[in-house]
Write a protein that holds these residues in place. Sequence first.
Motif, short mmCIF file in Angstrom:
data_model
loop_
_atom_site.label_atom_id
_atom_site.label_comp_id
_atom_site.label_asym_id
_atom_site.label_seq_id
_atom_site.Cartn_x
_atom_site.Cartn_y
_atom_site.Cartn_z
N GLY A 111 -0.51 -7.54 6.63
CA GLY A 111 0.46 -8.30 5.83
C GLY A 111 1.31 -9.24 6.66
O GLY A 111 1.93 -10.16 6.14
N GLU A 112 1.34 -9.00 7.98
CA GLU A 112 2.16 -9.84 8.87
C GLU A 112 1.29 -10.85 9.64
O GLU A 112 1.80 -11.57 10.50
N TRP B 81 6.58 -1.13 4.06
CA TRP B 81 5.76 -2.30 3.72
C TRP B 81 6.18 -3.43 4.64
O TRP B 81 7.36 -3.78 4.69
N ARG B 82 5.24 -4.00 5.35
CA ARG B 82 5.57 -5.05 6.32
C ARG B 82 4.73 -6.30 6.07
O ARG B 82 3.51 -6.28 6.22
N GLN C 12 4.08 -10.23 3.88
CA GLN C 12 3.74 -10.66 2.51
C GLN C 12 2.34 -11.24 2.46
O GLN C 12 1.87 -11.64 1.39
N PRO D 259 -0.05 -4.87 3.59
CA PRO D 259 1.29 -4.66 4.18
C PRO D 259 1.51 -3.28 4.79
O PRO D 259 2.47 -3.09 5.54
#
Length: 194
Positions: free
Chosen positions: A156-157, A134-135, A137, A144
Amino acid sequence: MIASGNAGKLREYRELLADRGFELVAFDSEVDEVGETYAENARLKAETACTRSGLPALGDDSGVEVEALGGFPGLRSARLGPTQEERTAELLRRLEGKPRPWNARFVCVIAVAAPGDPTQLFEGECRGEIVPEWRGQAGFGYDPVFLVPGTGKTFGEMTPEEKRLYSHRARAARALLDSGMLEHLFGRSPNQPA
Ligand code: IMP
């Protein structure tokens, strides 16, 4: 009106359409997603909100399709588990042991329904890859674990502005904005504030 109770989607639509002068009001019609296609579900949401409110309404249906799972979860993306965390974990569990890359695509269909006008549909997709870690938030849903090729980043990034450059929802919204339908409905140029 926007027929959705999904906070992540609402935020994105507000941003996607705000700079064109539209204000979106959420209408959570709680429509059962009984359709067999994204288009059917998007149409159902838009037409229910339009009929109940008497106003032009936007409905959307979206999902992620993973090649190694034969397009799963697709239409069932929102129902893989009780919370998004569990849905993402379940997706990764089903992919365990399958050879990478786990190619995938996000799909979004927007329906716009308005009193006295035929409902119109707009589609967008974003191709990418599911990653096991998971990358980031940012965003919502499966963001993610969805890596966008060439960027080195998952959704997510990304900032909201970056996600807009690639996302299925932004592309469907672009098709809607380019169609001229909103000018037709509201009788003015969409970049003039209401
Ligand atoms: P629905 O369109 O309300 O049926 O929900 C689609 C589901 O697909 C969402 O609840 C998310 O789990 C997932 N999804 C759709 N679009 C996105 C996105 O932009 N990022 C991450 N997940 C998404």
